[in-house]
Design an enzyme around this catalytic site. Sequence first.
Site, short mmCIF file in Angstrom:
data_model
loop_
_atom_site.label_atom_id
_atom_site.label_comp_id
_atom_site.label_asym_id
_atom_site.label_seq_id
_atom_site.Cartn_x
_atom_site.Cartn_y
_atom_site.Cartn_z
N GLY A 149 16.24 57.19 9.07
CA GLY A 149 16.76 58.34 8.35
C GLY A 149 17.86 57.92 7.39
O GLY A 149 18.43 56.83 7.51
N CYS A 150 18.15 58.79 6.45
CA CYS A 150 19.14 58.45 5.42
C CYS A 150 20.53 58.31 6.03
O CYS A 150 21.23 57.32 5.80
CB CYS A 150 19.11 59.47 4.30
SG CYS A 150 19.21 61.19 4.84
N TYR A 151 20.94 59.31 6.82
CA TYR A 151 22.27 59.23 7.43
C TYR A 151 22.39 58.01 8.36
O TYR A 151 23.37 57.27 8.29
CB TYR A 151 22.59 60.50 8.21
CG TYR A 151 22.91 61.71 7.36
CD1 TYR A 151 23.99 61.72 6.49
CD2 TYR A 151 22.15 62.88 7.46
CE1 TYR A 151 24.30 62.85 5.74
CE2 TYR A 151 22.45 64.01 6.71
CZ TYR A 151 23.53 63.99 5.86
OH TYR A 151 23.84 65.12 5.12
N THR A 153 20.93 55.20 8.25
CA THR A 153 21.03 53.95 7.50
C THR A 153 22.48 53.66 7.11
O THR A 153 23.01 52.57 7.35
CB THR A 153 20.14 54.02 6.24
OG1 THR A 153 18.78 54.15 6.64
CG2 THR A 153 20.31 52.77 5.38
N GLY A 154 23.14 54.66 6.52
CA GLY A 154 24.53 54.47 6.11
C GLY A 154 25.46 54.26 7.28
O GLY A 154 26.38 53.43 7.25
#
Lengths: 346, 346, 346, 346
Positions: A149-151, A153-154
């Site tokens: 997921g995007c979150y 990853t960060g």
Amino acid sequence: MIRVAVVGSSGYAGGELLRILLGHKEVQVTAVTSEKSAGQHIAFLFPHLGRLCNLTLEKLDPTELANKADLVFLAVPHKEAFTVAAKFVGVGVRVVDLSADLRFRDTRLYEEWYEVEHEQPGLAHMAVYGLTELYRDEIKRARAVGNPGCYPTGALLALAPLVKEGLVELDSIIVDSKSGVSGAGRTPGLTYHYPEANEGMMAYKIGTHRHTPEIEQELTNLAGSAVVVSFTPHLTPMNRGILTTAYAKLKEYKGPETLRKMYAKFYKDAFFVRVMGKGAYPNVNAVRGSNFCDIGLYSDLRTGRVVVTSAIDNLVKGAAGQAVQNMNVMCGFDETEGLKHLGMFP
Amino acid sequence: MIRVAVVGSSGYAGGELLRILLGHKEVQVTAVTSEKSAGQHIAFLFPHLGRLCNLTLEKLDPTELANKADLVFLAVPHKEAFTVAAKFVGVGVRVVDLSADLRFRDTRLYEEWYEVEHEQPGLAHMAVYGLTELYRDEIKRARAVGNPGCYPTGALLALAPLVKEGLVELDSIIVDSKSGVSGAGRTPGLTYHYPEANEGMMAYKIGTHRHTPEIEQELTNLAGSAVVVSFTPHLTPMNRGILTTAYAKLKEYKGPETLRKMYAKFYKDAFFVRVMGKGAYPNVNAVRGSNFCDIGLYSDLRTGRVVVTSAIDNLVKGAAGQAVQNMNVMCGFDETEGLKHLGMFP
Amino acid sequence: MIRVAVVGSSGYAGGELLRILLGHKEVQVTAVTSEKSAGQHIAFLFPHLGRLCNLTLEKLDPTELANKADLVFLAVPHKEAFTVAAKFVGVGVRVVDLSADLRFRDTRLYEEWYEVEHEQPGLAHMAVYGLTELYRDEIKRARAVGNPGCYPTGALLALAPLVKEGLVELDSIIVDSKSGVSGAGRTPGLTYHYPEANEGMMAYKIGTHRHTPEIEQELTNLAGSAVVVSFTPHLTPMNRGILTTAYAKLKEYKGPETLRKMYAKFYKDAFFVRVMGKGAYPNVNAVRGSNFCDIGLYSDLRTGRVVVTSAIDNLVKGAAGQAVQNMNVMCGFDETEGLKHLGMFP
Amino acid sequence: MIRVAVVGSSGYAGGELLRILLGHKEVQVTAVTSEKSAGQHIAFLFPHLGRLCNLTLEKLDPTELANKADLVFLAVPHKEAFTVAAKFVGVGVRVVDLSADLRFRDTRLYEEWYEVEHEQPGLAHMAVYGLTELYRDEIKRARAVGNPGCYPTGALLALAPLVKEGLVELDSIIVDSKSGVSGAGRTPGLTYHYPEANEGMMAYKIGTHRHTPEIEQELTNLAGSAVVVSFTPHLTPMNRGILTTAYAKLKEYKGPETLRKMYAKFYKDAFFVRVMGKGAYPNVNAVRGSNFCDIGLYSDLRTGRVVVTSAIDNLVKGAAGQAVQNMNVMCGFDETEGLKHLGMFP
């Protein structure tokens, strides 16, 4: 040269996959699918691809598609992916799934947070979590990758070194993330209606966002013992980008310079992770359009805490870019192929 | 593989040249210069280029630079370019000048509107106006190209077919353009201070903008008789893009479909011009980051007017992209090399 | 103190009417209606009104509402307004209609452009066009006012003096308008989805927008002979504001200073029209939230044209503010009551 | 009716003070000062105030100003305020200081973080910290008020009930704040240049921002023992607003509903604090332009933490609005006078 297909090409992640794949030397896109837009030329949905891509969207027929593609990207909603993924894997077509369906080793966690039964727990168990920097070796041999997921990853790139090296109190981790609106997808809704989102800023799904267990699964793996985090996502008035601010209590105080060196070492083979120097902090405007993740570090004795900020483009490193990075690793291509010159500023 | 240098690399056009050139197969960037930022690593000014470009800015020394580069891009302010350009051309280094200094065949026009003496009128006379779609053959043989202004690029591509074919009353032309803020450059000022420009919209320099004579020079060339236009630029709250809305009276009424066919024929060899179909109008969001110019056409009997809208990215087709396109033509490369996969949406 | 009701309170114009009316000394809001949100507290739809407004939305019952209100604002879609308006007017309740239903004296024009039958042509004929600055005396006696469209408000205030005084060629008028996204209403759609509208700019409905005949009706009235205009609306990435750039050929050349004096005289009794001085041009950021219309003037001998730019807030002077201004005039209140201190910068 | 003056009227806080004061029934603005813009009409700096305010900026002469004003707002940079404030207080003119100069009881803290000597420690000691909701009684009698910083206002209103009631571990408090760009003032700089700030998001001055000791001073007062916090400010692409997300460990777990009740009670006399209901979280778009502070609450057993989010407009409740609120309290006016109908949406 391999043949690839994009299943679910009408959303932002699908469009971004095409942008990247069209400039990729080792790949030919042979099919794009969309259930609701089948029959339309891709440029009707994505005018920016006009003259660059001459494909027409088709309905998904896994059997037929399996003849046209060596690897398939799935950019469909969660719950729609596991069945399709299983079909492709079953006939030897490799899969990079951008939904949540293949991200959890323990599908009970998935079932609890996504409130749906997982019908392919075996496949999920076999799939590799596609945070390339952490699972590169496993991805090389993977038949199916659950793209993060995007979150997560960060958040994970920001926290992995600290947790892996055992430097922080595991019950002290807080992840405060700020995402651009494209993270919510391409389906209109009042929250994302321009006059509502523009000049607005809010936290949402505090403590209940589905990316929470994904972050926890991976931090737990890294730590070797259970990690629970407070995770708060925010909707920010910009098209792209996630700025994550992560907090944790240091077991033993270490200054920023020490931490920077440790991070640089941890990520020495990670082309797409840039650890920033003294006093410099990431800005999403420097990773816009690109597959980079920029990381900045701060710590102080006053609080005994480390504050890590990371910036990614949610559609690139947080979705399509990382998916292509994973494909590169799976297929033995240069990991950076097609991904180097994507960034744009301003 | 040729060696190129970018003179004046600290502004947005300079940064954009680097983004494009770093992904260009036929080119090696051997030097970047900046008077005020000499000595700094390029990534200090442009964090998005970190890890992609390892150059350090140097002060401009034309003699030294001539040994390092076969072609030089000048991204310095007008009036600073003609002297430097002359030095490079004098020693056989080709020049693409992004300032206004080499855009005017008749330098008296330049002197009147730019209120400065032109010290290289011979060079200006010899240089080719770099609107690639109109001057491709001349550019092939050019030693020096005066790369067009951002507004003229959008306006001329919108109007050239109509004027060239003699379809409109020459005294009826109005050009109403809306530009993103990056068009104003990278030097801060109150007008471009975020809280002032954001949620703002205004016309400025009505009737007096320096791109007016440039538009008129080229329309006059195309028409074969003097053309005077009303030109109004507007500052629009977005980073990039110029949307131009051009109006003209048709000598004899022609419907939109006829005009679209005529435009498609006029631009049949122009990869970067996309004439849109029925009912579709350009949006700058579909050319963001790319070298495309999208054109939409409307006409009606009620008014007897044609309305042409065009969309470009002011920093790409309106500056750095067109400069590279011109380099490609000058050097015999594929005209699209390095320019195909630049666009980004959303 | 009069009692007023707002019919159709769930959209942006409805919300803006409440913002203004809640601070108005002569008025009490006694009812707010919404068909789809009936039963909900107003603060559920408009959190910014929490603690300021304790009304609950109800379904529209004209008979009941007529007992609660001396004047009614209609903020419903066109075609839904004329029937309701007729009922209120029939029982002596005054009406300010923000839809298009009462704007046209000749309802055939309405029927042609809105593609719907007008069922109350008599009421439309009797109603007054609510551009307060032009129809103040008629509005004083009006039972029903057709509040102007947002684009026509900006265009007409920009052009009225020129046309009324017979200074321009009537077949030369071009209106190029740039609107913020709230002008499209509160219903989500792909065009207004944040990642699509943000960083985008496009013309739409070129030559076919329904505000065209409204502009023409009023310019024709002012000129005393038929006026046809080219009108192009543009969608601009900002919440509020319309910047209109109007072009016309001067019959006889007049300089900007002469024109400014003429405009100042024309609008000497118009508190909400601010004619700007030499070299100053309107910016929508200076009228944001307010009922002002700022006007700037340019003309030159080169082209023989006058260029007028005007800035309004589409939701205030272009909708709710002007509606309250009309109510003030109808009820004999100070024309500026409730409208003076609405502007906000930045 | 009292006479007030605004010292330092050329910045955003000064402009906002004028917007509010011009609509205030009990006040007449008799003078506005600006060192660098003296001699200019206020509408030259703030076109939105044209026709509403007929004042001309003058240079500051405290003696002269003391004859014209009963109360003075100081909107000058820190370090410039304490001397001026002392002069006014010395001659019986009340002062609301928007700089940091009167916010610290212990000026050593000020000297350490602001790196400047405080020349009026006595005045600072006597002044009242102007967070109206916490110091209303003291403000009634105050001669000088140190108006809170924008970040501390949002953070303290979010955390005060928890800390005052002793519900959280004092060493666990983290404040993560996201501010619009107007918070950085009106002086242009590269960071705030539109193309850099737009579509950007970053943390800055992590752990070192000067609002940190201000938050800590007040939390320490509330707790009765020393509080140290991690504070991270972020620059967000919007004009106005601060969204604060505050985290703390609950000593003993309490659910969101319990916390909401406790907050509602704590703020029962605070008109401008709106505690939101179940599942609703603050958005800065609902407090834009207004003096409200919206607060949302979440807690869970998983982490044992409470997460409080608050939304304010940095220029209103975070600066000018709170200053006027303090004036209202100091002068015995209704606390909400001039402040009720300022909000604007969208």
